[in-house]
Design a protein around this motif. Structure first.
Motif, PDB file in Angstrom:
ATOM      1  N   ILE A  73       0.919  -1.274  -0.164  1.00  0.00           N
ATOM      2  CA  ILE A  73      -0.167   0.062   0.407  1.00  0.00           C
ATOM      3  C   ILE A  73       0.831   1.506  -0.136  1.00  0.00           C
ATOM      4  CG2 ILE A  73      -1.536   1.455   1.576  1.00  0.00           C
ATOM      5  CD1 ILE A  73      -3.015  -1.400   1.981  1.00  0.00           C
ATOM      6  N   THR A  74       0.566   1.722  -1.163  1.00  0.00           N
ATOM      7  CA  THR A  74       1.738   3.499  -0.980  1.00  0.00           C
ATOM      8  C   THR A  74       0.745   4.776  -0.261  1.00  0.00           C
ATOM      9  OG1 THR A  74       2.616   2.223  -3.506  1.00  0.00           O
ATOM     10  CG2 THR A  74       2.717   5.383  -2.492  1.00  0.00           C
ATOM     11  N   SER A  75       1.588   5.251   0.554  1.00  0.00           N
ATOM     12  CA  SER A  75       0.625   6.623   1.371  1.00  0.00           C
ATOM     13  C   SER A  75       1.749   7.322   1.188  1.00  0.00           C
ATOM     14  CB  SER A  75       0.613   5.434   2.834  1.00  0.00           C
ATOM     15  OG  SER A  75      -0.826   5.034   2.111  1.00  0.00           O
ATOM     16  N   LEU A  76       1.264   8.355   1.586  1.00  0.00           N
ATOM     17  CA  LEU A  76       1.770  10.183   1.407  1.00  0.00           C
ATOM     18  C   LEU A  76       2.241  10.550   2.769  1.00  0.00           C
ATOM     19  CD1 LEU A  76       1.419  11.542  -1.431  1.00  0.00           C
ATOM     20  CD2 LEU A  76       3.491  10.479  -1.382  1.00  0.00           C
ATOM     21  N   ALA A  77       3.491  10.845   3.462  1.00  0.00           N
ATOM     22  CA  ALA A  77       3.594  12.106   4.505  1.00  0.00           C
ATOM     23  C   ALA A  77       4.072  13.356   3.945  1.00  0.00           C
ATOM     24  CB  ALA A  77       4.305  11.134   5.398  1.00  0.00           C
ATOM     25  N   SER A  78       3.395  14.379   4.452  1.00  0.00           N
ATOM     26  CA  SER A  78       4.047  15.677   3.767  1.00  0.00           C
ATOM     27  C   SER A  78       3.617  17.015   5.157  1.00  0.00           C
ATOM     28  CB  SER A  78       3.062  15.922   2.387  1.00  0.00           C
ATOM     29  OG  SER A  78       3.768  17.147   2.550  1.00  0.00           O
ATOM     30  N   SER A  79       5.245  18.222   4.350  1.00  0.00           N
ATOM     31  CA  SER A  79       4.947  18.564   5.703  1.00  0.00           C
ATOM     32  C   SER A  79       5.391  20.333   5.348  1.00  0.00           C
ATOM     33  CB  SER A  79       6.429  18.566   6.626  1.00  0.00           C
ATOM     34  OG  SER A  79       6.299  19.370   8.378  1.00  0.00           O
ATOM     35  N   TRP A  80       4.842  21.133   5.394  1.00  0.00           N
ATOM     36  CA  TRP A  80       5.135  21.981   5.029  1.00  0.00           C
ATOM     37  C   TRP A  80       4.292  23.170   5.880  1.00  0.00           C
ATOM     38  CZ3 TRP A  80       0.567  26.033   4.008  1.00  0.00           C
ATOM     39  CH2 TRP A  80       0.869  26.460   3.189  1.00  0.00           C
ATOM     40  N   ARG A  81       5.628  24.309   5.829  1.00  0.00           N
ATOM     41  CA  ARG A  81       5.650  25.101   7.215  1.00  0.00           C
ATOM     42  C   ARG A  81       5.402  26.528   6.289  1.00  0.00           C
ATOM     43  NH1 ARG A  81       4.604  22.073   9.460  1.00  0.00           N
ATOM     44  NH2 ARG A  81       5.630  21.101  10.990  1.00  0.00           N
ATOM     45  N   GLY A  82       4.202  26.685   5.617  1.00  0.00           N
ATOM     46  CA  GLY A  82       3.966  28.250   5.174  1.00  0.00           C
ATOM     47  C   GLY A  82       5.173  28.757   4.168  1.00  0.00           C
ATOM     48  N   ALA A  87      14.069  24.151   5.103  1.00  0.00           N
ATOM     49  CA  ALA A  87      14.166  23.265   5.301  1.00  0.00           C
ATOM     50  C   ALA A  87      13.909  21.563   6.214  1.00  0.00           C
ATOM     51  CB  ALA A  87      15.188  22.792   4.152  1.00  0.00           C
ATOM     52  N   LYS A  88      14.792  21.796   7.463  1.00  0.00           N
ATOM     53  CA  LYS A  88      16.053  20.840   7.977  1.00  0.00           C
ATOM     54  C   LYS A  88      14.170  20.917   8.680  1.00  0.00           C
ATOM     55  CE  LYS A  88      18.397  20.448  11.889  1.00  0.00           C
ATOM     56  NZ  LYS A  88      17.872  18.798  11.958  1.00  0.00           N
ATOM     57  N   ALA A  89      13.231  21.719   9.387  1.00  0.00           N
ATOM     58  CA  ALA A  89      12.760  21.639  10.634  1.00  0.00           C
ATOM     59  C   ALA A  89      11.354  20.776   9.577  1.00  0.00           C
ATOM     60  CB  ALA A  89      11.595  22.714  10.854  1.00  0.00           C
ATOM     61  N   VAL A  90      11.442  21.034   7.999  1.00  0.00           N
ATOM     62  CA  VAL A  90       9.784  20.214   6.989  1.00  0.00           C
ATOM     63  C   VAL A  90      10.513  18.378   7.059  1.00  0.00           C
ATOM     64  CG1 VAL A  90       8.197  21.969   6.944  1.00  0.00           C
ATOM     65  CG2 VAL A  90      10.964  21.211   5.238  1.00  0.00           C
ATOM     66  N   ARG A  91      11.947  18.404   6.895  1.00  0.00           N
ATOM     67  CA  ARG A  91      12.397  17.285   7.014  1.00  0.00           C
ATOM     68  C   ARG A  91      12.059  16.577   8.144  1.00  0.00           C
ATOM     69  NH1 ARG A  91      16.607  18.718   4.472  1.00  0.00           N
ATOM     70  NH2 ARG A  91      17.885  19.129   6.591  1.00  0.00           N
ATOM     71  N   ASP A  92      12.565  17.126   9.000  1.00  0.00           N
ATOM     72  CA  ASP A  92      12.289  16.132  10.470  1.00  0.00           C
ATOM     73  C   ASP A  92      11.245  16.331  11.204  1.00  0.00           C
ATOM     74  OD1 ASP A  92      15.500  16.685  10.348  1.00  0.00           O
ATOM     75  OD2 ASP A  92      15.157  18.283  12.232  1.00  0.00           O
ATOM     76  N   ARG A  93      10.550  16.763  10.512  1.00  0.00           N
ATOM     77  CA  ARG A  93       8.667  16.492  10.954  1.00  0.00           C
ATOM     78  C   ARG A  93       7.929  15.294  10.144  1.00  0.00           C
ATOM     79  NH1 ARG A  93       4.673  15.972  14.471  1.00  0.00           N
ATOM     80  NH2 ARG A  93       2.874  16.794  13.557  1.00  0.00           N
ATOM     81  N   VAL A  94       8.553  15.945   8.781  1.00  0.00           N
ATOM     82  CA  VAL A  94       8.044  14.331   7.888  1.00  0.00           C
ATOM     83  C   VAL A  94       8.329  12.776   8.194  1.00  0.00           C
ATOM     84  CG1 VAL A  94       9.414  14.379   6.451  1.00  0.00           C
ATOM     85  CG2 VAL A  94       6.634  13.671   5.788  1.00  0.00           C
ATOM     86  N   ASN A 131       7.323  28.885  -3.576  1.00  0.00           N
ATOM     87  CA  ASN A 131       7.750  30.260  -3.838  1.00  0.00           C
ATOM     88  C   ASN A 131       6.629  30.426  -2.252  1.00  0.00           C
ATOM     89  OD1 ASN A 131       4.922  29.298  -4.947  1.00  0.00           O
ATOM     90  ND2 ASN A 131       5.254  31.228  -6.162  1.00  0.00           N
ATOM     91  N   LYS A 132       6.202  29.138  -1.761  1.00  0.00           N
ATOM     92  CA  LYS A 132       4.901  28.947  -0.585  1.00  0.00           C
ATOM     93  C   LYS A 132       6.146  28.927   0.020  1.00  0.00           C
ATOM     94  CE  LYS A 132       0.761  29.136  -3.055  1.00  0.00           C
ATOM     95  NZ  LYS A 132      -0.219  28.691  -3.089  1.00  0.00           N
ATOM     96  N   GLY A 133       7.317  28.337   0.020  1.00  0.00           N
ATOM     97  CA  GLY A 133       8.331  27.726   1.516  1.00  0.00           C
ATOM     98  C   GLY A 133       8.740  26.329   0.678  1.00  0.00           C
ATOM     99  N   ALA A 134       9.219  25.993   2.401  1.00  0.00           N
ATOM    100  CA  ALA A 134       9.610  25.067   1.900  1.00  0.00           C
ATOM    101  C   ALA A 134       8.254  23.565   2.691  1.00  0.00           C
ATOM    102  CB  ALA A 134      10.428  24.487   3.089  1.00  0.00           C
ATOM    103  N   VAL A 135       8.697  22.974   1.826  1.00  0.00           N
ATOM    104  CA  VAL A 135       7.742  21.029   1.602  1.00  0.00           C
ATOM    105  C   VAL A 135       8.875  19.813   1.221  1.00  0.00           C
ATOM    106  CG1 VAL A 135       7.376  20.913  -0.536  1.00  0.00           C
ATOM    107  CG2 VAL A 135       6.019  20.401   0.931  1.00  0.00           C
ATOM    108  N   ALA A 136       8.541  18.916   2.894  1.00  0.00           N
ATOM    109  CA  ALA A 136       9.312  18.060   2.696  1.00  0.00           C
ATOM    110  C   ALA A 136       8.099  16.229   2.418  1.00  0.00           C
ATOM    111  CB  ALA A 136      10.290  17.752   3.454  1.00  0.00           C
ATOM    112  N   THR A 137       8.758  15.876   1.724  1.00  0.00           N
ATOM    113  CA  THR A 137       7.116  14.527   1.264  1.00  0.00           C
ATOM    114  C   THR A 137       8.364  13.059   1.408  1.00  0.00           C
ATOM    115  OG1 THR A 137       5.745  15.869   0.098  1.00  0.00           O
ATOM    116  CG2 THR A 137       5.225  13.458  -0.462  1.00  0.00           C
ATOM    117  N   VAL A 138       7.590  12.308   2.082  1.00  0.00           N
ATOM    118  CA  VAL A 138       8.031  10.752   1.400  1.00  0.00           C
ATOM    119  C   VAL A 138       6.713   9.528   1.328  1.00  0.00           C
ATOM    120  CG1 VAL A 138       8.801   8.652   3.112  1.00  0.00           C
ATOM    121  CG2 VAL A 138       9.522  11.350   3.501  1.00  0.00           C
TER     122      VAL A 138
END
Length: 149
Positions: A73-82, A87-94, A131-138
């Motif tokens: 089952i493929t799924s996504l987790a993503s973090s964005w902070r506006g 990058a480190k904050a969203v990477r660590d959070r995801v 342009n809306k901030g850093a995003v990290a997705t797994v």
């Protein structure tokens, strides 16, 4: 007899993700509206319409039922902070979200007896500055081994 455990397992994964991540928006399938800064989408690859579950059934030895069923089952987790470009904050959070989900699956790999084993088996990480901030997705995969009912 059910032809597949997939529907029940998807329900269980959504429920367990919500229990493990109460502060995160957990979706059953893909996003259908604006999402929160942290989101987990169970049964969604990131591409609308793309198959999120690959299922194979085989017969075990001489038995006529139940079938042995293995799927991912493929799924996504993503973090964005506006507007933040941290990058480190969203990477660590995801990865914090993935750790919580993996721990929940490890606690009961049988999903209450639905399957023989379910576990987080792989992931693909992507990050970008927009342009809306850093995003990290797994994009992560839950591998399941079960018998049909």
């Amino acid at each position: 007899m059910s032809v597949s455990t997939v529907p029940a397992v998807l329900d269980a994964l959504v429920a367990r993700a919500r229990a493990a991540l109460p502060e995160v928006q957990v979706l059953d399938g893909g996003p259908h509206r604006d999402t929160d800064p942290d989101v987990v989408a169970i049964g969604f690859t990131g591409d609308p319409g793309e198959a999120a579950v690959e299922d194979t059934r085989t017969r075990e030895q001489l038995a006529t039922s139940p079938d042995r069923e293995r799927y991912e089952i493929t799924s996504l987790a993503s973090s964005w902070r506006g507007e933040e470009h941290d990058a480190k904050a969203v990477r660590d959070r995801v990865y914090e979200m993935l750790d919580a989900l993996a721990a929940e699956l490890e606690r009961d790999q049988r999903l209450g007896g639905l399957v023989n084993r379910a576990r987080l088996s792989s992931g693909a990480f992507a990050q970008e500055q927009t342009n809306k901030g850093a995003v990290a997705t797994v994009r992560f995969v839950v591998s399941v081994d079960a018998f049909t009912r």
